[in-house]
Design a protein around this motif. Structure first.
Motif, short mmCIF file in Angstrom:
data_model
loop_
_atom_site.label_atom_id
_atom_site.label_comp_id
_atom_site.label_asym_id
_atom_site.label_seq_id
_atom_site.Cartn_x
_atom_site.Cartn_y
_atom_site.Cartn_z
N UNK A 73 0.84 -1.19 0.00
CA UNK A 73 0.00 0.00 0.00
C UNK A 73 0.88 1.24 0.00
N UNK A 74 0.33 2.41 -0.34
CA UNK A 74 1.14 3.64 -0.33
C UNK A 74 1.81 3.91 1.01
N UNK A 75 1.25 3.39 2.09
CA UNK A 75 1.84 3.57 3.42
C UNK A 75 3.13 2.79 3.60
N UNK A 130 -3.19 1.23 -5.29
CA UNK A 130 -4.18 2.17 -4.78
C UNK A 130 -5.54 1.69 -5.29
N UNK A 131 -6.49 1.53 -4.39
CA UNK A 131 -7.80 1.02 -4.75
C UNK A 131 -8.80 2.18 -4.83
#
Length: 260
Positions: A122-124, A203-204
């Protein structure tokens, strides 16, 4: 050479982030092939503008809207690379993604695998799925991998294997699950998985396939149906076979309702 293949439909607002991640790659020995699936938001003009700034080849092919699977078919036929890395238009790559793909091709290419597979995150920075301890590489199949990793994965396939197994075109529908074809490709040879290496940032979006599964199932029951029917025989656990059977019966019901 690696072909980064991006099918896209009305994603001009997300493509700059993907392009920026490609510009940050530590190598440039790849091409970016974008298949514009009938967009109306200036996607083609945007990609043509990227071409002048890129140190790698950028191509954009335009086709009539038919769904992601039809765009993949066209892209695979047009790809210049021996390996095809599908990167969605709303996602990105980490800076050393393609360097790691090329290194894996060099290390394992002589073993003639039909595919390589890395993790996504995820972007995190959090791993998408379970954190894996131990092996740097394992051999598995697309049918079994979701049970092992519990998250979306980043596949790179030999172009020849993808050409041999195109997505079926179903009149009136615009989606066929990718796993249906990944399974067929895996029948031809091994896929090597790198369970500790995430190279792909997911990214969803609210209007993406992942967030709209039920709606897509209702709209494309025959495409989903051929997948679930095939998956019944691939699952090893009875519970999973039963789940696939239930999904298949749902697909039959939706197909009947759509025909009325």
């Amino acid at each position: 050479m690696i072909t980064v293949l991006t099918p896209t439909f009305n994603r001009a607002h997300t493509l700059p982030k993907l392009f920026d991640s490609l510009m940050k790659q530590s190598i440039s020995g790849f091409e970016w092939l974008v298949i514009d699936d009938g967009s109306s938001d200036g996607t083609t003009e945007l990609i043509n503008g990227f071409r002048e700034a890129a140190p790698f080849p950028v191509r954009c092919l335009v086709k009539k809207n038919g769904g992601k699977h039809t765009a993949l078919n066209e892209g695979v036929k047009a790809a210049a690379g021996d390996w095809v890395f599908i990167v969605d238009s709303d996602d990105m790559l980490v800076e050393e993604a393609l360097q790691k793909v090329v290194a894996a091709v060099k290390e394992y290419g002589s073993d003639s695998p039909v595919g390589l597979c890395f993790r996504t995150m995820f972007p995190s920075g959090q791993m998408n799925g379970v954190v894996w301890a131990g092996n740097t590489s394992v051999r598995s199949t697309p049918a079994e991998a979701p049970h092992l990793f519990r998250g979306d994965l980043a596949y790179i396939f030999r172009r020849s294997a993808m050409v041999a197994h195109p997505f079926p075109i179903i009149p009136g529908e615009n989606f066929v699950p990718e796993l249906f074809i990944w399974n067929k490709i895996s029948d031809e040879g091994e896929i090597i998985y790198f369970p500790n290496t995430a190279i792909y940032i997911c990214e969803y979006l609210e209007d993406g396939y992942s967030r709209n599964f039920k709606r897509n199932l209702r709209k494309n029951p025959r495409g989903f149906g051929i997948h679930y029917l095939s998956q019944i025989g691939r699952e090893k656990q009875f519970v999973m076979k039963a789940k696939c059977l239930i999904r298949y019966l749902q697909c039959r019901w939706f197909a009947w309702r759509n025909s009325q």
